[in-house]
Structure formats: C-alpha cells, structure tokens
Scaffold this active site. Structure first.
Site: not given
Ligand SMILES: [Fe+3]
Lengths: 201, 257
Positions: B126, B165, B175, B178, B180
């Site tokens: 991120y 990640y 995770r 995905h 969000h």
C-alpha cells in the site's frame, strides 16, 4: 454469484461488510472533511471526543462519518464535500458556502477527533441529533450511533429513542456542553460506559 | 506464545461449526459477519458487548438516517476511475477492469452515488506511511479510485491486479488479493465498506477476515467473477462484481425518478 439477477428477488442478497482495515488513510480522508459548517456561520457547533476500545485505549485509526440536517431541520442536498481540482487531481475542499451536511474524520494518533458543523435542527418527533457512522480496523461491520445536543431537556425527554433507554445508557448518546458551542462526545466501543449503537430495521 | 496459522485455522473451523449449529437450531442465515469474531484478533476489544438498539424506520419517515449525503461531478476528476493513468508512467502489473452494479435490496439501481476504492499495488504494497511490508512501492501507482454510479447503477474502474500481502496477525498471515470498496446508498442506513476478492484464491481458507463471513453463499458474494466481455483486447482482464446494499431505505424517495 456476483452477477445479481434482479429478475429473481431471492437472489438479491446483501453484500457482506468487511473492516475498513488499517490502510484507508491515503484513500478516504480528505482535506476539510471535519469542517462541515460554511465559513463564519453563526450556528456553527464544534463536536469532539475520543474513540476508545474495551480497555479504554484510544483508537488512532478510527474513521468517523457525520450526517445531519441544517439548523431548520432540512436534509442537505448539496454535493461538493470533497471538491477536486481538475488540474492537479488534488482536493480543493468545500467551497465554504454550501452546506453538504456530511463529514469524514480520521482520529489522530491520540484517538481524538473533532468536527465543526451546523447545529442540527429537529426533524419529526426526534430531538436534534447528528447521525454517526464509525469505522475501524477490527470492526467487521461499521457502527451507527447519534450525537444528541444537550441544550433542550424537554425535546430530549420526548425523543423516541432516548426515552426507551435507561439513564446510564441514554447518557452515552448526549454530548456534554463545554465552552459555548463546543460539545464533547466520546465513543466507547466496548465495556464500561459502552456507547449505545443502533440497528435500523 | 506464538500464534500460528494452525491455531487460526482451528478457530475458524470452530466458528464455522458454531454457525452451522445455529442454523441447525433454526437460526437465521447470517449475511453479515459477527463483530465479535476472535480469529480476527483486532475485533476482540473493538466490538460492543451490548446488543444494538433497534430502530424501526417505518415509525418515522423523517429520520435523517433515511436520507444520504450527495456527491457530484465536482467531487470526482476525470482520471479517478482509471488508477493506471494517475501518474506520468504506467504502473507495474496485470491491468484489470472491474465493473458491476450498485443495487438496493429490491434490486433497484443506486444512481449517481459515490464509489471509492483503495488497494495494494501489484507487489502487495500500500502507498500508506504505516505500511511495513517491504515489497516495492510503485511510483506510478497510488491505488485510490473514485467514481459515481451511472443511470443504471453501474460503476467502472481500470486498475492493476493487487498482490496478496502479509499482515503479521499470526506467523505467516497473508491477506488474499482484494480491493477495498466504500459505498453510499440512497439512505445513510445503507452505508457499506467491504472488500472484493478474486476467483479461486488459495488463501481464502486461511484468512480470518474473509472467513468472518461464515455463511458460504454470503462469502461467495465477496468474490468477483471473471467476465471475458469486460476484458479489453490487448489491454486488460475483466471482472464483474455486483454490490447489494443492506439496510432499510425510504422507498418513496425513489418513486417518480
Ligand atoms: Fe487491504
């Protein structure tokens, strides 16, 4: 499964909620998210407080959204909360004139948040309040609550929600007046003094 | 004591068994996760212990929660829904298009409403200060998008396939990839923040966040469908994901629209 057939009502089922996670900070908060009131408006109120977990620890990564009517009780219809700059792609912020009624605030490293908005007017049979939606890492479904302002005891006593609650719980929904026009409202997610959260049906 | 994937897998299985027992005992299908879901440790101190207080919206059509904030063209810029065009250069990764419809529980489109997305880059990183995963940042990818739904409730994004990640909840916690999503309906009661996943991710069984949705059919609704008709020739792979907002709304507001 993820193409919904609207011709078959039984297949139109809700998309589950998920936590906002820890990494929304570069996406959701925007400049001026907490400054909801038009500049210099005489009916501006400041609300602020902490978001706390079950051990009383502050949440440095909670996201609060506020939604409320104008001082006459009208629902705002203006867009422009997060006006953008078409040249740079950045945020211009609100124009300081129109009232969108909606704000978004991330708690700071101390778990503290604040917002300046217009004093909400009463609607229907309810005492004046701001609607609140709380998001956080660890919160798999967001939480709704309300910030009632403490000034009109009669209206509070007649409020359909508040009058259903026992005193200790009811008080979690009523902000505490501080200096003129400033109100304190803490949100306790769990444990002693847990805030009343709402479910709309 | 070190928390292992095995520990978490066991807890996930126990939660599933508990849900199946609730169903067998005549309990309702649970479309939403429980806020108290211990395999996701961050939930432990952050869920209310008191049941929520129910508000029957049919008793009062004036509730401000039955209306929604408005968003418009000035809240959006032209490249907001194309995450591959927000910088001087092209981001690294497999380009994808993600499209679908935003609907209410009656299957009606939610028009002109704000859809916001954020995601990791193709390496699973991120563009966020506090992110500690040492995968490379991509100077050409911020991973943030916005759009307004069209007259049919449709949204459309161009982006890159996010990477999975690690997240340190337990040893070897990863995770699944995905995106969000944050969504508004015609009422504030319909507000939704969620995550969209990709088909057949091998990490699904091990991830306590997606497994917090214990109902199999409900969990499937978080997974996009590969849609060849959305794939753009010589450019991107297409995924289709329709979103249905829960929560009551004021039906009379829509009439005559
Ligand atoms: Fe994420």
């Amino acid at each position: 499964m993820t193409k919904i057939d609207t011709g078959r009502p039984e297949s139109v089922l809700p998309t589950p909620s998920h936590t906002v996670g820890p990494f929304y900070g570069h996406a959701l908060p925007f400049r001026g998210g907490e400054d909801i009131a038009p500049l210099g408006h005489p009916d501006t109120v400041t609300v602020h407080g902490y978001v706390l977990d079950g051990e009383g620890g502050p949440l440095p990564d909670a996201l609060i959204e506020l939604w409320g009517p104008d001082p006459d009780g009208n629902v705002p219809t203006a867009d422009g909360s997060m006006r953008r700059d078409p040249a740079s792609g950045g945020f211009l912020g609100r124009n300081g004139v129109e009232f969108t009624g909606w704000g978004r605030i991330q708690t700071d490293a101390n778990g503290h948040w604040y917002a300046r908005t217009l004093r909400p007017g009463a609607r229907g049979r309810s005492a004046p309040y701001l609607s609140v939606c709380v998001f956080a890492r660890g919160l798999l479904v967001h939480l709704y609550t309300r910030i009632y302002l403490p000034d009109d005891a009669e209206a509070l006593a007649a409020d359909p929600l508040l009058s259903r609650l026992e005193d200790g719980r009811r008080d979690t929904l009523v902000a505490v007046a501080e200096d003129s026009g400033t109100y304190r409202f803490d949100i306790r997610l769990q444990g002693e003094g847990e805030t009343v959260f709402l479910e709309f049906q | 004591m070190t928390l292992t994937q095995h520990d978490i897998d066991r807890e996930i299985a126990a939660e599933r068994a508990a849900y199946e027992k609730r169903l067998a005992d005549g309990g309702p299908v649970e479309h939403q996760p429980r806020r108290d879901y211990a395999p996701y440790r961050s939930s432990v101190l952050r869920h209310p212990k008191q049941p929520p207080v129910a508000i029957d919206v049919s008793q009062d059509p004036e509730l401000v929660e039955l209306s929604s904030p408005a968003f418009g063209e000035r809240d959006i810029t032209e490249t907001d829904n194309d995450l591959t065009r927000q910088h001087d250069g092209e981001p690294i990764g497999e380009r994808i298009t993600v499209s679908g419809r935003l609907l209410d529980r009656d299957g009606r489109p939610v028009r002109g409403q704000l859809v916001e997305i954020w995601q990791a880059n193709s390496a699973g990183r991120y563009a966020h200060q506090r992110e500690q995963h040492d995968a490379p940042l991509d100077p050409n990818f911020t991973g943030v998008g916005r759009t307004l739904t069209d007259g049919e409730g449709r949204y459309h994004f161009t982006t890159v396939q996010p990477g999975p990640y690690p997240w340190r909840q337990h040893v070897n916690a990863w995770r699944p990839a995905h995106i969000h999503f944050s969504l508004f309906g015609t009422a504030f009661t319909q507000r939704l923040v969620t995550q969209m996943y990709f088909p057949s991710d091998p990490l699904f069984p091990h991830d306590p966040i997606i497994q917090s949705v214990t109902d199999d059919a409900a969990r499937q609704r978080l997974v996009a469908t590969y849609d060849h008709s959305l794939s753009v020739p010589e450019f991107s792979m297409g995924y289709h994901w329709d979103i249905v907002l829960d929560g009551p709304h004021a039906t009379w507001i829509e009439e005559g629209r």
